[in-house]
Design a protein around this motif. Structure first.
Motif, PDB file in Angstrom:
ATOM      1  N   VAL A  72       0.782  -1.226  -0.159  1.00  0.00           N
ATOM      2  CA  VAL A  72      -0.155   0.045  -0.162  1.00  0.00           C
ATOM      3  C   VAL A  72       0.877   1.342  -0.078  1.00  0.00           C
ATOM      4  CG1 VAL A  72      -1.687   1.396   1.560  1.00  0.00           C
ATOM      5  CG2 VAL A  72      -1.976  -1.063   0.944  1.00  0.00           C
ATOM      6  N   CYS A  73       1.745   1.045   0.657  1.00  0.00           N
ATOM      7  CA  CYS A  73       2.757   2.499   0.810  1.00  0.00           C
ATOM      8  C   CYS A  73       3.598   2.410  -0.597  1.00  0.00           C
ATOM      9  CB  CYS A  73       3.917   2.110   1.917  1.00  0.00           C
ATOM     10  SG  CYS A  73       3.286   2.116   3.543  1.00  0.00           S
ATOM     11  N   THR A  74       3.864   1.590  -1.132  1.00  0.00           N
ATOM     12  CA  THR A  74       4.628   1.896  -2.457  1.00  0.00           C
ATOM     13  C   THR A  74       3.595   2.336  -3.613  1.00  0.00           C
ATOM     14  OG1 THR A  74       6.170   0.026  -2.012  1.00  0.00           O
ATOM     15  CG2 THR A  74       5.640   0.423  -4.237  1.00  0.00           C
ATOM     16  N   ARG A  75       2.222   1.739  -3.540  1.00  0.00           N
ATOM     17  CA  ARG A  75       1.242   2.111  -4.380  1.00  0.00           C
ATOM     18  C   ARG A  75       0.803   3.393  -4.252  1.00  0.00           C
ATOM     19  NH1 ARG A  75      -1.082  -2.252  -7.628  1.00  0.00           N
ATOM     20  NH2 ARG A  75      -0.261  -4.330  -7.000  1.00  0.00           N
ATOM     21  N   ALA A  76       1.015   3.926  -2.836  1.00  0.00           N
ATOM     22  CA  ALA A  76       0.611   5.419  -2.614  1.00  0.00           C
ATOM     23  C   ALA A  76       1.578   6.427  -3.174  1.00  0.00           C
ATOM     24  CB  ALA A  76       0.372   5.375  -1.290  1.00  0.00           C
ATOM     25  N   GLY A  77       2.798   5.900  -3.517  1.00  0.00           N
ATOM     26  CA  GLY A  77       3.941   6.710  -4.278  1.00  0.00           C
ATOM     27  C   GLY A  77       5.056   6.786  -3.098  1.00  0.00           C
ATOM     28  N   PHE A  78       5.094   6.280  -1.885  1.00  0.00           N
ATOM     29  CA  PHE A  78       6.064   6.431  -0.880  1.00  0.00           C
ATOM     30  C   PHE A  78       6.815   5.063  -0.814  1.00  0.00           C
ATOM     31  CE2 PHE A  78       2.254   8.698   0.362  1.00  0.00           C
ATOM     32  CZ  PHE A  78       2.611   9.910   0.725  1.00  0.00           C
ATOM     33  N   PRO A  79       8.134   5.027  -0.270  1.00  0.00           N
ATOM     34  CA  PRO A  79       8.945   3.911   0.037  1.00  0.00           C
ATOM     35  C   PRO A  79       8.236   3.147   0.763  1.00  0.00           C
ATOM     36  CG  PRO A  79      10.175   6.159   0.461  1.00  0.00           C
ATOM     37  CD  PRO A  79       8.824   6.599   0.222  1.00  0.00           C
ATOM     38  N   PRO A  80       8.563   1.672   0.557  1.00  0.00           N
ATOM     39  CA  PRO A  80       7.741   0.639   1.336  1.00  0.00           C
ATOM     40  C   PRO A  80       8.155   0.778   3.097  1.00  0.00           C
ATOM     41  CG  PRO A  80       9.600  -0.204  -0.001  1.00  0.00           C
ATOM     42  CD  PRO A  80       9.409   1.128  -0.428  1.00  0.00           C
ATOM     43  N   ILE A  81       7.238   0.471   3.765  1.00  0.00           N
ATOM     44  CA  ILE A  81       7.376   0.469   5.141  1.00  0.00           C
ATOM     45  C   ILE A  81       7.623  -0.983   5.341  1.00  0.00           C
ATOM     46  CG2 ILE A  81       6.300   0.816   7.533  1.00  0.00           C
ATOM     47  CD1 ILE A  81       7.066   3.378   6.201  1.00  0.00           C
ATOM     48  N   LEU A  82       8.550  -1.421   5.828  1.00  0.00           N
ATOM     49  CA  LEU A  82       8.770  -2.656   6.150  1.00  0.00           C
ATOM     50  C   LEU A  82       8.640  -2.860   7.633  1.00  0.00           C
ATOM     51  CD1 LEU A  82      11.757  -3.499   3.835  1.00  0.00           C
ATOM     52  CD2 LEU A  82       9.564  -3.905   3.426  1.00  0.00           C
ATOM     53  N   LEU A  83       7.439  -3.727   8.105  1.00  0.00           N
ATOM     54  CA  LEU A  83       7.227  -4.007   9.458  1.00  0.00           C
ATOM     55  C   LEU A  83       8.220  -5.024   9.875  1.00  0.00           C
ATOM     56  CD1 LEU A  83       3.278  -4.256   9.292  1.00  0.00           C
ATOM     57  CD2 LEU A  83       4.750  -2.474  10.242  1.00  0.00           C
ATOM     58  N   THR A  84       8.739  -4.765  11.204  1.00  0.00           N
ATOM     59  CA  THR A  84       9.825  -5.708  11.579  1.00  0.00           C
ATOM     60  C   THR A  84       9.026  -6.972  12.044  1.00  0.00           C
ATOM     61  OG1 THR A  84       9.711  -4.667  13.859  1.00  0.00           O
ATOM     62  CG2 THR A  84      11.371  -3.766  12.601  1.00  0.00           C
ATOM     63  N   GLU A  85       9.953  -7.993  12.222  1.00  0.00           N
ATOM     64  CA  GLU A  85       9.412  -9.316  12.907  1.00  0.00           C
ATOM     65  C   GLU A  85       8.834  -9.204  14.254  1.00  0.00           C
ATOM     66  OE1 GLU A  85       8.978 -12.366  11.455  1.00  0.00           O
ATOM     67  OE2 GLU A  85       9.687 -11.566   9.482  1.00  0.00           O
ATOM     68  N   VAL A  86       7.927  -9.693  14.579  1.00  0.00           N
ATOM     69  CA  VAL A  86       7.372  -9.598  16.010  1.00  0.00           C
ATOM     70  C   VAL A  86       7.287 -10.889  16.722  1.00  0.00           C
ATOM     71  CG1 VAL A  86       5.246  -8.925  17.276  1.00  0.00           C
ATOM     72  CG2 VAL A  86       5.623  -7.763  15.207  1.00  0.00           C
ATOM     73  N   ASN A  87       7.745 -10.796  17.852  1.00  0.00           N
ATOM     74  CA  ASN A  87       7.700 -12.001  18.934  1.00  0.00           C
ATOM     75  C   ASN A  87       6.417 -12.203  19.668  1.00  0.00           C
ATOM     76  OD1 ASN A  87       8.322 -13.833  20.732  1.00  0.00           O
ATOM     77  ND2 ASN A  87      10.285 -13.396  21.092  1.00  0.00           N
ATOM     78  N   PHE A  88       5.498 -12.852  19.163  1.00  0.00           N
ATOM     79  CA  PHE A  88       3.946 -13.003  19.402  1.00  0.00           C
ATOM     80  C   PHE A  88       4.210 -13.582  20.831  1.00  0.00           C
ATOM     81  CE2 PHE A  88       3.019 -11.741  15.223  1.00  0.00           C
ATOM     82  CZ  PHE A  88       2.161 -10.877  15.570  1.00  0.00           C
TER      83      PHE A  88
END
Length: 157
Positions: A115-131
């Protein structure tokens, strides 16, 4: 005929439950040359939808700001429907709070980046999460709250 008590864990469906993108200050803010501040919040919820059927959702809210103005805001909620039967009650919370979100989260990460890329921004990469760690911290917080937030100190005077 004997009742079958074999534990059951099946993924019924994975789906995007909700998605929103807002750029409230566009196009003027797009002319800014400063590096944006990124704030990411994650949430998780689970509910029984039928006997032995659970919906688990993981939500990511990404807010990017330049100074005090919002550049863009993405909120995505990825969900899964899981069949969980004949599992001991003491294991149920862990399955719903750890195993299910771990299965859902990679889909959520991909959606936010796309979605970030399609909106014209650099991608936001969510970090891994330790649930597992999140679940344990939540359990400790609930235990502390149940004890009135007080600590018991033992030892010799």
């Amino acid at each position: 005929m004997a009742e079958d008590n074999t534990p059951v864990f099946n993924i019924q469906r994975m789906y995007l439950k909700d998605l929103s993108l807002e750029q409230p200050n566009s196009p003027q803010i797009l002319l800014e040359q400063q590096q944006p501040q990124v704030d990411i919040n994650l949430g998780m919820a689970a509910e029984a939808v039928a006997e032995g059927i659970f919906e688990v959702t993981v939500t990511a809210t990404v807010t990017t700001k330049v100074q005090d103005k919002v550049l863009f805001l993405v909120e995505a909620k990825q969900a899964g429907i899981f069949e969980i039967r004949n599992v001991p009650q003491e294991q149920m919370q862990g399955i719903v709070s750890i195993v299910c979100p771990q299965m859902i989260y990679p889909y959520l990460r991909a959606i936010v980046s796309d979605v970030c890329t399609r909106a014209g921004f650099p991608p936001i990469l969510l970090t891994e999460v330790n649930f597992q760690a999140m679940f344990e911290a939540q359990q400790q917080a609930q235990a502390a709250e149940a004890n009135g937030g007080s600590r018991i100190i033992t030892g010799a005077n």
